[in-house]
Enzyme design. Structure first.
Site, PDB file in Angstrom:
ATOM      1  N   ASP A   1     -16.679  -4.166 -11.086  1.00  0.00           N
ATOM      2  CA  ASP A   1     -16.743  -3.468  -9.791  1.00  0.00           C
ATOM      3  C   ASP A   1     -15.384  -3.130  -9.205  1.00  0.00           C
ATOM      4  OD1 ASP A   1     -15.840  -5.846  -8.438  1.00  0.00           O
ATOM      5  OD2 ASP A   1     -17.080  -5.294  -6.718  1.00  0.00           O
ATOM      6  N   GLU A   2     -14.339  -3.268  -9.989  1.00  0.00           N
ATOM      7  CA  GLU A   2     -13.012  -3.212  -9.398  1.00  0.00           C
ATOM      8  C   GLU A   2     -12.027  -2.578 -10.387  1.00  0.00           C
ATOM      9  OE1 GLU A   2     -10.042  -6.732  -7.971  1.00  0.00           O
ATOM     10  OE2 GLU A   2     -11.993  -7.256  -8.724  1.00  0.00           O
TER      11      GLU A   2
ATOM     12  N   ASP B   1     -12.787  -1.285  -4.910  1.00  0.00           N
ATOM     13  CA  ASP B   1     -13.640  -2.464  -5.107  1.00  0.00           C
ATOM     14  C   ASP B   1     -14.988  -2.202  -4.434  1.00  0.00           C
ATOM     15  OD1 ASP B   1     -13.081  -5.862  -5.400  1.00  0.00           O
ATOM     16  OD2 ASP B   1     -14.879  -5.098  -4.420  1.00  0.00           O
TER      17      ASP B   1
HETATM   18  N1  DCP Z   1     -19.190 -12.246  -9.120  1.00  0.00           N
HETATM   19  C1  DCP Z   1     -19.712 -13.383  -9.737  1.00  0.00           C
HETATM   20  N2  DCP Z   1     -19.160 -14.611  -9.485  1.00  0.00           N
HETATM   21  C2  DCP Z   1     -18.116 -14.735  -8.625  1.00  0.00           C
HETATM   22  C3  DCP Z   1     -17.576 -13.593  -8.007  1.00  0.00           C
HETATM   23  C4  DCP Z   1     -18.145 -12.360  -8.274  1.00  0.00           C
HETATM   24  O1  DCP Z   1     -20.660 -13.270 -10.522  1.00  0.00           O
HETATM   25  N3  DCP Z   1     -17.610 -15.931  -8.385  1.00  0.00           N
HETATM   26  C5  DCP Z   1     -19.816 -10.932  -9.389  1.00  0.00           C
HETATM   27  C6  DCP Z   1     -20.813 -10.573  -8.316  1.00  0.00           C
HETATM   28  C7  DCP Z   1     -20.128  -9.564  -7.465  1.00  0.00           C
HETATM   29  C8  DCP Z   1     -19.192  -8.892  -8.440  1.00  0.00           C
HETATM   30  O2  DCP Z   1     -18.837  -9.903  -9.383  1.00  0.00           O
HETATM   31  O3  DCP Z   1     -21.031  -8.648  -6.873  1.00  0.00           O
HETATM   32  C9  DCP Z   1     -17.958  -8.332  -7.780  1.00  0.00           C
HETATM   33  O4  DCP Z   1     -17.187  -9.348  -7.176  1.00  0.00           O
HETATM   34  P1  DCP Z   1     -16.435  -9.149  -5.803  1.00  0.00           P
HETATM   35  O5  DCP Z   1     -15.528 -10.282  -5.652  1.00  0.00           O
HETATM   36  O6  DCP Z   1     -15.857  -7.788  -5.710  1.00  0.00           O
HETATM   37  O7  DCP Z   1     -17.572  -9.354  -4.715  1.00  0.00           O
HETATM   38  P2  DCP Z   1     -18.615  -8.318  -4.153  1.00  0.00           P
HETATM   39  O8  DCP Z   1     -18.443  -6.959  -4.724  1.00  0.00           O
HETATM   40  O9  DCP Z   1     -19.976  -8.907  -4.325  1.00  0.00           O
HETATM   41  O10 DCP Z   1     -18.306  -8.330  -2.599  1.00  0.00           O
HETATM   42  P3  DCP Z   1     -17.085  -7.635  -1.799  1.00  0.00           P
HETATM   43  O11 DCP Z   1     -17.731  -6.642  -0.880  1.00  0.00           O
HETATM   44  O12 DCP Z   1     -16.446  -8.756  -1.040  1.00  0.00           O
HETATM   45  O13 DCP Z   1     -16.183  -7.007  -2.821  1.00  0.00           O
HETATM   46 MG    MG Z   2     -16.543  -6.083  -4.765  1.00  0.00          MG
END
Ligand code: DCP
Ligand code: MG
Length: 369
Positions: free
Chosen positions: A111-112, A16
């Site tokens: 991203d995952e 992730d």
């Molecule tokens: N995303 C979004 N709306 C949400 C959750 C996520 O648009 N409610 C998008 C933005 C994030 C991406 O999806 O950058 C990936 O989600 P993640 O939950 O993996 O969050 P991040 O990668 O941003 O942070 P982390 O370091 O906690 O994984």
């Molecule tokens: Mg993420």
């Protein structure tokens, strides 16, 4: 040849990316580096936070909160609009890196992904070593960081990848799984959102160890089908396979409310918020759906869905939000208390984006089994 009596243990990696959209923005715009950055809708109006840099998270800014709230928590934050094409490009590159090691890749979002590396293409053999190499390649080739979880099943690998963010690598081996599950707080369980977590805590269930004391019957009585999943998972059992190349069938978001909603006045802003999240996800995957479905769960747990189809695919906020409100108004609204609202889009025109069915995640709320 004789069949082996037991399947070999699987080697599963969950990767992730860290603060994905925000990290891409900080990479591409050096002036944002080291700063509190919020990617999402504007702080005025009904914008929603897609994600925030770790610098902004220190102030409590989180995905899915309103941008208005984010600016209150972190007034000096820089707000930027998402650039989906850039995230998609980074996503394709990380998938190319994964494919050097295995073809069993199951993306969950841009991203995952889960990777099954029980047998890897390069004959490396060690899942921990593969996870290290993937993280390094992402750093060297994309100037981004990822966190990895390594274990023998999906649930534990995914939970592990979240433990040492950012830039973490966590291995939970077969002999430590049960102990790991026993200490895991219930809110970290897949499918347990804020409302279920509250219910569990009310019953004195705080950790996996507490859940483990309950019989399977009791768990299903209390939590429906999810109860069976909890029963197995606290014992470290999760036989779900890594499924490559599943096409997106629907994109959804939903929320279970801490208090039941009774008036349209309360419900409409919630629908706007949920619509915004669905809309972000659709745009994120560059998908347009022809059918909008509204899901309602009443306080007695009875569930209904209502949908409307359109001649052409769409992913714009105004249509999604207005349609969901229209569908809601045509139900027995205000006669019955509502505990959950959800919106999904399906019937995608072009199956060009090969991503997994995106279930509502518990970042917004819980997803029911
Ligand atoms: N995303 C979004 N709306 C949400 C959750 C996520 O648009 N409610 C998008 C933005 C994030 C991406 O999806 O950058 C990936 O989600 P993640 O939950 O993996 O969050 P991040 O990668 O941003 O942070 P982390 O370091 O906690 O994984
Ligand atoms: Mg993420």
């Amino acid at each position: 040849m004789e069949k082996p009596a037991q399947q070999p243990l699987r080697k599963i990696i969950h990767i992730d990316m860290d603060a994905f959209y925000a990290s891409v923005e900080q990479r591409d715009n050096p002036e944002y580096r080291g700063k509190a950055l919020v990617v999402g809708g504007p702080p005025t109006g009904r914008g929603v936070v897609a994600t925030a840099s770790y610098e902004a998270r220190k102030f409590g800014v989180r995905s899915a909160m309103s941008s208005r709230q984010a600016v209150q928590l972190c007034p000096h934050a820089i707000f930027v609009k998402p650039r989906f094409a850039a995230y998609k490009e980074a996503s394709q590159k990380i998938r190319e890196i994964f494919s050097r090691y295995t073809d069993l890749i199951e993306p969950l979002s841009l991203d995952e992904a889960y990777l099954d590396v029980t047998t890897d293409k390069l004959g490396i053999g060690s899942a921990i070593e593969i996870a290290k190499q993937i993280k390094q390649a992402i750093k060297d080739e994309l100037q981004l960081t990822a966190s990895a979880g390594v274990s023998i099943n999906k649930f534990v690998a995914k939970t592990a990848s979240d433990m040492k963010k950012p830039d973490g690598l966590t291995f939970i081996g077969p002999s430590s799984i049960e102990a790991f599950m026993e200490t895991l707080p219930v809110e970290k369980f897949f499918g347990v959102g804020k409302v279920t977590a509250q219910k569990m805590k009310g019953m004195g269930l705080h950790t996996g160890g507490d859940l483990k004391k309950l019989a399977e019957d009791e768990l299903t009585k209390q939590f429906g089908k999810a109860g069976r999943f909890y029963y197995q998972i606290v014992r470290g059992i999760d036989n779900r396979e890594v499924q490559p190349d599943r096409e997106t069938k629907s994109v959804a978001a939903e929320d279970t409310f801490a208090y039941d909603l009774t008036t349209l006045e309360e419900m409409e802003p919630e629908l706007d918020r949920i619509a915004q999240i669905v809309c972000n996800r659709l745009q994120n995957h560059q998908l347009k759906g022809r059918t909008i479905t509204l899901k309602i769960k009443y306080s007695d747990f009875k569930q209904i869905t209502r949908n409307q189809s359109f001649p052409a695919g769409l992913n714009d906020l105004d249509t999604i939000s207005a349609t969901a409100k229209r569908l809601l108004a045509a139900t027995e609204v205000e006669d019955k208390k509502i505990r959950l609202l959800g919106i999904s889009l399906s019937n995608f025109n072009e199956p060009q984006a090969k991503v997994r069915e995106e279930k509502p995640t518990d970042q917004l709320s819980l997803f029911e089994f």
